[in-house]
Design a protein around this motif. Sequence first.
Motif, mmCIF file in Angstrom:
data_model
loop_
_atom_site.group_PDB
_atom_site.id
_atom_site.type_symbol
_atom_site.label_atom_id
_atom_site.label_comp_id
_atom_site.label_asym_id
_atom_site.label_seq_id
_atom_site.Cartn_x
_atom_site.Cartn_y
_atom_site.Cartn_z
ATOM 1 N N GLY A 1 27.997 8.794 41.327
ATOM 2 C CA GLY A 1 27.753 10.178 40.971
ATOM 3 C C GLY A 1 28.250 11.110 42.051
ATOM 4 O O GLY A 1 28.919 10.663 42.990
ATOM 5 N N ASP A 2 27.921 12.409 41.953
ATOM 6 C CA ASP A 2 28.368 13.310 43.014
ATOM 7 C C ASP A 2 27.475 13.104 44.237
ATOM 8 O O ASP A 2 26.379 12.552 44.126
ATOM 9 C CB ASP A 2 28.433 14.759 42.531
ATOM 10 C CG ASP A 2 27.074 15.326 42.212
ATOM 11 O OD1 ASP A 2 26.199 15.267 43.091
ATOM 12 O OD2 ASP A 2 26.885 15.808 41.082
ATOM 13 N N PRO A 3 27.957 13.501 45.424
ATOM 14 C CA PRO A 3 27.227 13.177 46.646
ATOM 15 C C PRO A 3 25.773 13.643 46.617
ATOM 16 O O PRO A 3 24.875 12.919 47.051
ATOM 17 C CB PRO A 3 28.014 13.920 47.737
ATOM 18 C CG PRO A 3 29.383 14.055 47.196
ATOM 19 C CD PRO A 3 29.231 14.180 45.709
ATOM 20 N N ASP A 4 25.529 14.839 46.082
ATOM 21 C CA ASP A 4 24.154 15.333 46.048
ATOM 22 C C ASP A 4 23.246 14.391 45.268
ATOM 23 O O ASP A 4 22.110 14.152 45.643
ATOM 24 C CB ASP A 4 24.101 16.729 45.396
ATOM 25 C CG ASP A 4 24.257 17.819 46.442
ATOM 26 O OD1 ASP A 4 24.108 17.506 47.640
ATOM 27 O OD2 ASP A 4 24.534 18.962 46.061
ATOM 28 N N ALA A 5 23.766 13.865 44.165
ATOM 29 C CA ALA A 5 22.948 13.002 43.321
ATOM 30 C C ALA A 5 22.712 11.646 43.993
ATOM 31 O O ALA A 5 21.611 11.116 43.974
ATOM 32 C CB ALA A 5 23.623 12.807 41.964
ATOM 33 N N VAL A 6 23.771 11.109 44.618
ATOM 34 C CA VAL A 6 23.664 9.744 45.133
ATOM 35 C C VAL A 6 23.004 9.688 46.514
ATOM 36 O O VAL A 6 22.248 8.777 46.807
ATOM 37 C CB VAL A 6 25.063 9.087 45.192
ATOM 38 C CG1 VAL A 6 24.982 7.707 45.845
ATOM 39 C CG2 VAL A 6 25.653 8.982 43.797
ATOM 40 N N LEU A 7 23.279 10.701 47.348
ATOM 41 C CA LEU A 7 22.903 10.591 48.755
ATOM 42 C C LEU A 7 21.591 11.272 49.116
ATOM 43 O O LEU A 7 21.225 11.354 50.270
ATOM 44 C CB LEU A 7 24.011 11.165 49.637
ATOM 45 C CG LEU A 7 25.387 10.529 49.464
ATOM 46 C CD1 LEU A 7 26.404 11.214 50.354
ATOM 47 C CD2 LEU A 7 25.336 9.047 49.779
ATOM 48 N N SER A 8 20.884 11.806 48.118
ATOM 49 C CA SER A 8 19.711 12.588 48.471
ATOM 50 C C SER A 8 18.399 11.889 48.148
ATOM 51 O O SER A 8 17.354 12.513 48.124
ATOM 52 C CB SER A 8 19.774 13.963 47.786
ATOM 53 O OG SER A 8 19.912 13.779 46.401
ATOM 54 N N ASP A 9 18.434 10.596 47.911
ATOM 55 C CA ASP A 9 17.205 9.863 47.667
ATOM 56 C C ASP A 9 17.027 8.826 48.778
ATOM 57 O O ASP A 9 17.509 7.701 48.678
ATOM 58 C CB ASP A 9 17.274 9.188 46.287
ATOM 59 C CG ASP A 9 15.990 8.448 45.966
ATOM 60 O OD1 ASP A 9 15.153 8.270 46.879
ATOM 61 O OD2 ASP A 9 15.821 8.036 44.806
ATOM 62 N N PRO A 10 16.329 9.226 49.868
ATOM 63 C CA PRO A 10 16.251 8.342 51.040
ATOM 64 C C PRO A 10 15.728 6.947 50.736
ATOM 65 O O PRO A 10 16.272 5.963 51.235
ATOM 66 C CB PRO A 10 15.284 9.092 51.961
ATOM 67 C CG PRO A 10 15.395 10.516 51.563
ATOM 68 C CD PRO A 10 15.635 10.500 50.090
ATOM 69 N N ALA A 11 14.696 6.862 49.920
ATOM 70 C CA ALA A 11 14.110 5.548 49.660
ATOM 71 C C ALA A 11 15.150 4.626 49.027
ATOM 72 O O ALA A 11 15.301 3.465 49.389
ATOM 73 C CB ALA A 11 12.899 5.691 48.740
ATOM 74 N N ARG A 12 15.899 5.204 48.087
ATOM 75 C CA ARG A 12 16.911 4.418 47.391
ATOM 76 C C ARG A 12 18.059 4.031 48.329
ATOM 77 O O ARG A 12 18.552 2.907 48.301
ATOM 78 C CB ARG A 12 17.428 5.251 46.217
ATOM 79 C CG ARG A 12 18.251 4.486 45.235
ATOM 80 C CD ARG A 12 18.343 5.271 43.932
ATOM 81 N NE ARG A 12 19.612 5.038 43.257
ATOM 82 C CZ ARG A 12 19.943 3.892 42.718
ATOM 83 N NH1 ARG A 12 19.144 2.860 42.784
ATOM 84 N NH2 ARG A 12 21.117 3.743 42.111
ATOM 85 N N LEU A 13 18.462 4.962 49.179
ATOM 86 C CA LEU A 13 19.546 4.663 50.117
ATOM 87 C C LEU A 13 19.149 3.522 51.047
ATOM 88 O O LEU A 13 19.934 2.606 51.303
ATOM 89 C CB LEU A 13 19.888 5.901 50.952
ATOM 90 C CG LEU A 13 20.643 7.003 50.229
ATOM 91 C CD1 LEU A 13 20.743 8.236 51.117
ATOM 92 C CD2 LEU A 13 22.031 6.544 49.845
ATOM 93 N N GLU A 14 17.912 3.587 51.534
ATOM 94 C CA GLU A 14 17.474 2.529 52.437
ATOM 95 C C GLU A 14 17.443 1.191 51.725
ATOM 96 O O GLU A 14 17.795 0.168 52.300
ATOM 97 C CB GLU A 14 16.100 2.874 53.031
ATOM 98 C CG GLU A 14 16.246 3.753 54.267
ATOM 99 C CD GLU A 14 14.976 4.493 54.641
ATOM 100 O OE1 GLU A 14 13.882 4.072 54.218
ATOM 101 O OE2 GLU A 14 15.100 5.504 55.361
ATOM 102 N N SER A 15 17.050 1.207 50.456
ATOM 103 C CA SER A 15 17.027 -0.047 49.706
ATOM 104 C C SER A 15 18.440 -0.588 49.509
ATOM 105 O O SER A 15 18.635 -1.773 49.285
ATOM 106 C CB SER A 15 16.333 0.148 48.358
ATOM 107 O OG SER A 15 17.216 0.774 47.452
ATOM 108 N N MET A 16 19.432 0.282 49.613
ATOM 109 C CA MET A 16 20.825 -0.165 49.462
ATOM 110 C C MET A 16 21.483 -0.386 50.830
ATOM 111 O O MET A 16 22.696 -0.466 50.929
ATOM 112 C CB MET A 16 21.629 0.873 48.664
ATOM 113 C CG MET A 16 21.134 1.042 47.237
ATOM 114 S SD MET A 16 22.149 2.143 46.201
ATOM 115 C CE MET A 16 21.930 3.729 46.965
ATOM 116 N N SER A 17 20.684 -0.482 51.892
ATOM 117 C CA SER A 17 21.191 -0.701 53.264
ATOM 118 C C SER A 17 22.099 0.417 53.743
ATOM 119 O O SER A 17 23.053 0.168 54.474
ATOM 120 C CB SER A 17 21.969 -2.013 53.393
ATOM 121 O OG SER A 17 21.291 -3.054 52.815
ATOM 122 N N LEU A 18 21.838 1.635 53.316
ATOM 123 C CA LEU A 18 22.674 2.747 53.753
ATOM 124 C C LEU A 18 21.874 3.715 54.616
ATOM 125 O O LEU A 18 20.656 3.771 54.529
ATOM 126 C CB LEU A 18 23.233 3.504 52.538
ATOM 127 C CG LEU A 18 24.148 2.706 51.630
ATOM 128 C CD1 LEU A 18 24.520 3.547 50.416
ATOM 129 C CD2 LEU A 18 25.395 2.262 52.362
#
Lengths: 330, 329
Positions: free
Chosen positions: A274-291
């Motif tokens: 998705g666009d960066p705002d949609a993909v990169l703004s959910d910290p819990a999800r990012l951490e679960s994806m090792s990012l």
Amino acid sequence: MDDKAVAHPGLAGVPASAGAPGLAGASGELVGAFGSVGTSGDAGCAPGEMPRATDGTAVDFDGIRFTYDGEAFVLDGIDLSVPEGQFLCILGGNGSGKSTLARHINALLLPDEGQVTVLGWSTDDPRCTFDIRSHAGMVFQNPDDQLVASVVENDVAFGPENLGVAPDELQRRVIEALGNVGLQGFDLRETTALSGGQKQRVAIAGVLAMRPRILVLDEATAMLDPRGRKGLMRLARELNEQGLTVVMITHFMDEAAQADRVVVLEVGRVVADGDPDAVLSDPARLESMSLDVPFVASLAVALRKRGVDVAVHVQPDLLKEELCALRSSR
Amino acid sequence: MRVAFEQVSYSYRKADPAEAKGGRGLRRGKAKERATASEQALGRAEWGADPNERWALRDVSFVVEPGEFLGLAGHTGSGKSTLIQHMNGLLHPTQGRVLVDGRDLADKSWAQQCRGSVGLVFQYPEHQLFAPTVAQDVAFGPRNLGLSGDELDARVRQALERVHLDVGEVGGRSPFELSGGQQRRVAFAGVLAMDPQVLVLDEPVAGLDPVAREDFLALIAELHAGGMSVVMASHNMDDLARLCDRILVLNGGSAFALGSPEDVFSQGEALRSIGLDVPPAQRMAEQLRAEGFALPRALYDTESLAEDLAPQLGGSAAPAFGRKEGACA
């Protein structure tokens, strides 16, 4: 400059298919140039043939699966379509399949299942390999691995020369490409005496001199210092604004935040798109994806936890404006 | 162990054929001669006086106290790597001196003794792995120190343990079969096997993915907590701000700033003028301060910034309980 092609007979003659991954990893070249000699004589797609009419899709991955060892699928069912002119960032931890996916874009690797179509050409048709590689150029991580010549202009000329570009035109292209990457006047410099960022620019100029329509940057900023990274990112955006499709693989969230679209891979599958705002703004999800969580998003979340009503996005300027507006409305 | 740099300057001198013939002794003698001569005749300020000299370090003085975590910042070409190679006598100052526990590293036998106690981990250390197995690679250093048999095996096992690798699991494998992050751990273990008291790291987490990077930084913090002095060069200002007791900023070979993270990162404008930046939270704090927000602290991270901002925006300084991170509409 002919001797450059001769100097790499084995590389130039490598067939389009298997065996390539190790090679690419080790030599980290401007792969667009390779294979051009070996396949240029094939019937079917003559060199320089006009691209087929496409529906405006630069790269299309259709259900591809790929394994190096016959057991573990490094890519496990990727469906992804990249429109022409898009600036796409691919994120993912080590071993997520990012680089493997990138190497499918110019037929350096071929899928075990599914199909990759680049500007209308299928990568599994060896007659198209030449056209694909002359339109999709790649730049790799280590600047020291990528340069084939000791003088900048020879290095930049290596790719287009293998495309059979005439000397006059070649000279024009080299100067133009060096201008595009901000290295005017560097044509006679020694490649070994350049900084890491400058070497990456030379590598990109070598790709640009082939007049590609797709630029693939495989962690090309990983070994650069912050200044070099910023410069390269600015260049990639400029080239994209001029119409080039850019596929950028990176670990850096601040770079991903500047893309049109962000795709996250995890063990060979697309887990976010998705666009960066949609993909990169959910910290819990990012951490679960090792990012990493982009700083701006983590600040917005920390503020929300404290009862401040701000939107979570990834652009520092937007957050700053929002905070100022919020304060003055009180 | 205390490492002190006293007015260290270093010049990569362009090769002079006559000197090259004379060997290292003569070269050093000449360097000393030049140093004295230039000091007397030109004074320290005239760094460009001899076109054959390329000064990579200029009059740098600082001390790494025992147990300290010192950060090194500076953009490419600022002299970080040159400085690091002075820490255990790989390079010798053209002017000035480097003292380890009060003794000059120019003393060859002392430098020899210090090689093991000051462990250098270069950039991309996994590129230097060479042995057929992980255990042999880690054993290379201590074996050269004269260790053998059970003592050597124990050293290897401990070193691998310290980087959270199990000798039974990876000891017999080729280092090249391992993932990039694991390879770097093995290279790191090779240095730890020398039992250093000072650990010097040049960009230890460059090129690692976020998870591997955090693991590795936690490992370094752990070694530091165990009493080791650490000197770490990094481009990542956030890591430096989080981990270091003090930060030395180099620019053009000179010490540009030396102080606590608060001291160094409260000079955002000055840092930007030499191509560096401050951590992102600190940068945002600077910008918001310019917009009139009250942000009194010298150094901010994400949490402290949110803490000071929220009350000015109708929120509370402390986070509300019962709300999960990221669970917002």
